[in-house]
Design a protein around this motif. Structure first.
Motif, PDB file in Angstrom:
ATOM      1  N   PHE A  94     -18.132   2.099 -19.943  1.00  0.00           N
ATOM      2  CA  PHE A  94     -18.372   3.492 -20.313  1.00  0.00           C
ATOM      3  C   PHE A  94     -18.457   4.407 -19.096  1.00  0.00           C
ATOM      4  CE2 PHE A  94     -20.709   1.707 -24.206  1.00  0.00           C
ATOM      5  CZ  PHE A  94     -19.633   1.950 -25.052  1.00  0.00           C
ATOM      6  N   ALA A  95     -18.591   3.844 -17.892  1.00  0.00           N
ATOM      7  CA  ALA A  95     -18.842   4.632 -16.687  1.00  0.00           C
ATOM      8  C   ALA A  95     -17.688   5.582 -16.376  1.00  0.00           C
ATOM      9  CB  ALA A  95     -19.086   3.704 -15.504  1.00  0.00           C
ATOM     10  N   GLY A  96     -18.033   6.776 -15.905  1.00  0.00           N
ATOM     11  CA  GLY A  96     -17.030   7.752 -15.498  1.00  0.00           C
ATOM     12  C   GLY A  96     -16.361   8.486 -16.628  1.00  0.00           C
ATOM     13  N   ALA A  97     -16.928   8.414 -17.839  1.00  0.00           N
ATOM     14  CA  ALA A  97     -16.297   9.031 -19.007  1.00  0.00           C
ATOM     15  C   ALA A  97     -16.338  10.549 -18.944  1.00  0.00           C
ATOM     16  CB  ALA A  97     -16.994   8.548 -20.281  1.00  0.00           C
ATOM     17  N   ASP A  98     -15.222  11.194 -19.299  1.00  0.00           N
ATOM     18  CA  ASP A  98     -15.233  12.640 -19.503  1.00  0.00           C
ATOM     19  C   ASP A  98     -15.623  12.907 -20.953  1.00  0.00           C
ATOM     20  OD1 ASP A  98     -12.968  12.089 -21.012  1.00  0.00           O
ATOM     21  OD2 ASP A  98     -11.609  13.327 -19.822  1.00  0.00           O
ATOM     22  N   THR A  99     -15.482  14.133 -21.410  1.00  0.00           N
ATOM     23  CA  THR A  99     -15.933  14.465 -22.770  1.00  0.00           C
ATOM     24  C   THR A  99     -15.115  13.745 -23.841  1.00  0.00           C
ATOM     25  OG1 THR A  99     -14.509  16.439 -22.862  1.00  0.00           O
ATOM     26  CG2 THR A  99     -16.754  16.725 -22.036  1.00  0.00           C
ATOM     27  N   LEU A 100     -13.833  13.525 -23.580  1.00  0.00           N
ATOM     28  CA  LEU A 100     -12.993  12.857 -24.573  1.00  0.00           C
ATOM     29  C   LEU A 100     -13.427  11.401 -24.759  1.00  0.00           C
ATOM     30  CD1 LEU A 100     -10.465  13.383 -26.372  1.00  0.00           C
ATOM     31  CD2 LEU A 100      -9.124  12.299 -24.569  1.00  0.00           C
ATOM     32  N   ALA A 101     -13.620  10.690 -23.652  1.00  0.00           N
ATOM     33  CA  ALA A 101     -14.045   9.293 -23.728  1.00  0.00           C
ATOM     34  C   ALA A 101     -15.480   9.175 -24.250  1.00  0.00           C
ATOM     35  CB  ALA A 101     -13.929   8.638 -22.351  1.00  0.00           C
ATOM     36  N   THR A 102     -16.330  10.125 -23.860  1.00  0.00           N
ATOM     37  CA  THR A 102     -17.714  10.111 -24.334  1.00  0.00           C
ATOM     38  C   THR A 102     -17.781  10.299 -25.842  1.00  0.00           C
ATOM     39  OG1 THR A 102     -18.557  10.960 -22.224  1.00  0.00           O
ATOM     40  CG2 THR A 102     -19.957  11.261 -24.170  1.00  0.00           C
ATOM     41  N   SER A 103     -17.063  11.287 -26.349  1.00  0.00           N
ATOM     42  CA  SER A 103     -17.103  11.552 -27.791  1.00  0.00           C
ATOM     43  C   SER A 103     -16.498  10.397 -28.579  1.00  0.00           C
ATOM     44  CB  SER A 103     -16.363  12.859 -28.116  1.00  0.00           C
ATOM     45  OG  SER A 103     -14.997  12.790 -27.746  1.00  0.00           O
ATOM     46  N   TYR A 104     -15.510   9.710 -28.004  1.00  0.00           N
ATOM     47  CA  TYR A 104     -14.933   8.542 -28.677  1.00  0.00           C
ATOM     48  C   TYR A 104     -15.989   7.441 -28.802  1.00  0.00           C
ATOM     49  CZ  TYR A 104     -12.411   4.144 -29.240  1.00  0.00           C
ATOM     50  OH  TYR A 104     -12.009   2.902 -29.685  1.00  0.00           O
ATOM     51  N   ALA A 105     -16.676   7.137 -27.701  1.00  0.00           N
ATOM     52  CA  ALA A 105     -17.694   6.079 -27.724  1.00  0.00           C
ATOM     53  C   ALA A 105     -18.817   6.426 -28.695  1.00  0.00           C
ATOM     54  CB  ALA A 105     -18.247   5.868 -26.315  1.00  0.00           C
ATOM     55  N   ILE A 106     -19.267   7.668 -28.656  1.00  0.00           N
ATOM     56  CA  ILE A 106     -20.357   8.086 -29.537  1.00  0.00           C
ATOM     57  C   ILE A 106     -19.936   8.030 -31.003  1.00  0.00           C
ATOM     58  CG2 ILE A 106     -21.752  10.086 -30.230  1.00  0.00           C
ATOM     59  CD1 ILE A 106     -21.938  10.790 -27.247  1.00  0.00           C
ATOM     60  N   SER A 107     -18.716   8.464 -31.285  1.00  0.00           N
ATOM     61  CA  SER A 107     -18.249   8.436 -32.681  1.00  0.00           C
ATOM     62  C   SER A 107     -18.142   7.006 -33.197  1.00  0.00           C
ATOM     63  CB  SER A 107     -16.891   9.148 -32.804  1.00  0.00           C
ATOM     64  OG  SER A 107     -15.871   8.446 -32.109  1.00  0.00           O
ATOM     65  N   MET A 108     -17.747   6.073 -32.331  1.00  0.00           N
ATOM     66  CA  MET A 108     -17.678   4.674 -32.752  1.00  0.00           C
ATOM     67  C   MET A 108     -19.084   4.125 -33.025  1.00  0.00           C
ATOM     68  SD  MET A 108     -14.521   3.979 -32.987  1.00  0.00           S
ATOM     69  CE  MET A 108     -14.567   2.192 -33.192  1.00  0.00           C
ATOM     70  N   ALA A 109     -20.064   4.534 -32.210  1.00  0.00           N
ATOM     71  CA  ALA A 109     -21.446   4.098 -32.430  1.00  0.00           C
ATOM     72  C   ALA A 109     -21.993   4.667 -33.739  1.00  0.00           C
ATOM     73  CB  ALA A 109     -22.322   4.524 -31.259  1.00  0.00           C
ATOM     74  N   ILE A 110     -21.663   5.912 -34.035  1.00  0.00           N
ATOM     75  CA  ILE A 110     -22.130   6.527 -35.281  1.00  0.00           C
ATOM     76  C   ILE A 110     -21.523   5.816 -36.484  1.00  0.00           C
ATOM     77  CG2 ILE A 110     -22.051   8.640 -36.684  1.00  0.00           C
ATOM     78  CD1 ILE A 110     -22.249  10.221 -34.052  1.00  0.00           C
ATOM     79  N   ARG A 111     -20.260   5.436 -36.369  1.00  0.00           N
ATOM     80  CA  ARG A 111     -19.640   4.668 -37.458  1.00  0.00           C
ATOM     81  C   ARG A 111     -20.392   3.354 -37.675  1.00  0.00           C
ATOM     82  NH1 ARG A 111     -14.587   6.845 -38.729  1.00  0.00           N
ATOM     83  NH2 ARG A 111     -13.695   8.202 -37.108  1.00  0.00           N
ATOM     84  N   LYS A 112     -20.850   2.739 -36.584  1.00  0.00           N
ATOM     85  CA  LYS A 112     -21.588   1.481 -36.716  1.00  0.00           C
ATOM     86  C   LYS A 112     -22.969   1.715 -37.342  1.00  0.00           C
ATOM     87  CE  LYS A 112     -23.240  -2.536 -34.075  1.00  0.00           C
ATOM     88  NZ  LYS A 112     -22.544  -3.571 -34.877  1.00  0.00           N
ATOM     89  N   ILE A 113     -23.610   2.821 -36.963  1.00  0.00           N
ATOM     90  CA  ILE A 113     -24.912   3.143 -37.567  1.00  0.00           C
ATOM     91  C   ILE A 113     -24.757   3.296 -39.076  1.00  0.00           C
ATOM     92  CG2 ILE A 113     -26.714   4.926 -37.735  1.00  0.00           C
ATOM     93  CD1 ILE A 113     -26.280   5.415 -34.715  1.00  0.00           C
ATOM     94  N   GLY A 114     -23.681   3.946 -39.476  1.00  0.00           N
ATOM     95  CA  GLY A 114     -23.374   4.011 -40.909  1.00  0.00           C
ATOM     96  C   GLY A 114     -23.907   5.242 -41.601  1.00  0.00           C
ATOM     97  N   GLU A 115     -24.998   5.135 -42.293  1.00  0.00           N
ATOM     98  CA  GLU A 115     -25.489   6.226 -43.129  1.00  0.00           C
ATOM     99  C   GLU A 115     -26.122   7.348 -42.304  1.00  0.00           C
ATOM    100  OE1 GLU A 115     -27.334   5.176 -47.076  1.00  0.00           O
ATOM    101  OE2 GLU A 115     -27.585   3.257 -46.046  1.00  0.00           O
ATOM    102  N   TYR A 116     -25.770   8.572 -42.628  1.00  0.00           N
ATOM    103  CA  TYR A 116     -26.387   9.742 -42.002  1.00  0.00           C
ATOM    104  C   TYR A 116     -26.061  10.963 -42.862  1.00  0.00           C
ATOM    105  CZ  TYR A 116     -21.582  10.198 -40.313  1.00  0.00           C
ATOM    106  OH  TYR A 116     -20.206  10.264 -40.242  1.00  0.00           O
TER     107      TYR A 116
END
Length: 290
Positions: A94-116
């Motif tokens: 994850f190191a050195g991520a710009d906004t595009l890579a950051t938002s991708y990682a976060i969106s994948m984590a939110i998908r894993k969290i599931g309900e919101y």
């Protein structure tokens, strides 16, 4: 009615204390050389979540942050104020991520969290000032978004009413849940730590933190599972490593310059009305103002 809220929070370098070692040779921030703080506008977002929790019993607040191991402190700070849990995305990939890579990682984590029902974040982080991650997360998840929020006024019948603070005034807008809301710094400041929660969560740690501390609290963490902070890697969130970190970041820093402001002229004034009046006349006469 109860809500499931995810608050996106970031540990950022304190830009009030930037020195010559603030940047690495590759153009990325040298976070180890700077004091780390909870991103201010993410605290504003957390307060909005806490107010909703006060209003709607049964509401849960989950913090999600990405960074090195020490970023787990952000989750603890959220717990001390009334959040219910959190996840730390941490991996060398994850190191050195710009906004595009950051938002991708976060969106994948939110998908894993599931309900919101609602995703809240600060408008922008003080280490980048781009205001891009919140909207990009919304796009990647296919959600509507409301930006520049100053107050969440109501949630009813699956819809949220938000006051937005814009450059030339305010507006009241409505959106359908689930959606993403980014919160301005003009929103109410976050409440301080609660002494009871500090005592309850002061030993909350990730697996890595427990290993690094070399302390045996095995029984404690077995009896109190809420003290086990979740730590996720690229593999844990099923992310494609080529879209993470530097490899997934099209933004490249070409050049860094250190700019030092120096005062060439100065004038000392007496703290009197007459002295201020004379200064105003001088500034008008030399066309500095007016």
């Amino acid at each position: 009615m109860s809500l499931k809220i995810i608050v996106l929070a970031k540990q950022v370098p304190d830009t009030r204390n930037v020195g010559k070692d603030a940047m690495k040779a590759d153009g990325t921030v040298n976070r180890a050389a700077l004091p780390a703080i909870f991103n201010p506008e993410d605290l504003n977002a957390l307060e909005q979540a806490l107010r909703l929790k006060d209003t709607y019993p049964g509401t849960t607040i989950t913090l999600l942050t990405m960074g090195p191991g020490r970023a787990a402190e952000i989750i603890r700070e959220g717990l001390y104020r009334g959040a219910d849990g959190g996840y730390l995305l941490t991996d060398r990939a994850f190191a050195g991520a710009d906004t595009l890579a950051t938002s991708y990682a976060i969106s994948m984590a939110i998908r894993k969290i599931g309900e919101y029902d609602l995703i809240l974040s600060g408008r922008q982080a003080i280490d980048g000032d781009t205001a891009q991650v919140g909207p990009q997360v919304a796009e990647k998840l296919g959600l509507s978004q409301i930006t520049y929020a100053e107050e969440i006024k109501d949630i009813k019948d699956g819809k949220i009413t938000v006051k937005r603070r814009l450059e030339r005034g305010v507006e009241i807008v409505e959106g359908k849940l689930p959606l993403v809301v980014t919160v301005n710094g003009s929103a109410p400041a976050c409440r301080p730590r609660n002494a009871k929660y500090v005592q309850q969560y002061k030993h909350a740690k990730t697996v890595t933190e427990k290993q690094d501390a070399d302390i045996d609290y095995t029984d404690l963490y077995s009896l109190r599972p809420y003290l086990n902070l979740q730590e996720w890697s690229v593999a844990d969130v099923d992310a494609d490593v080529k879209w993470c970190g530097l490899s997934g970041s099209p933004t490249k820093v070409k050049k860094i310059e250190n700019v030092i402001f120096q005062a060439k002229e100065s004038k000392t004034l007496e703290p009197t009305d007459d002295a201020i009046d004379e200064l105003m006349k001088e500034l008008i006469a030399n066309h500095t103002i007016g």
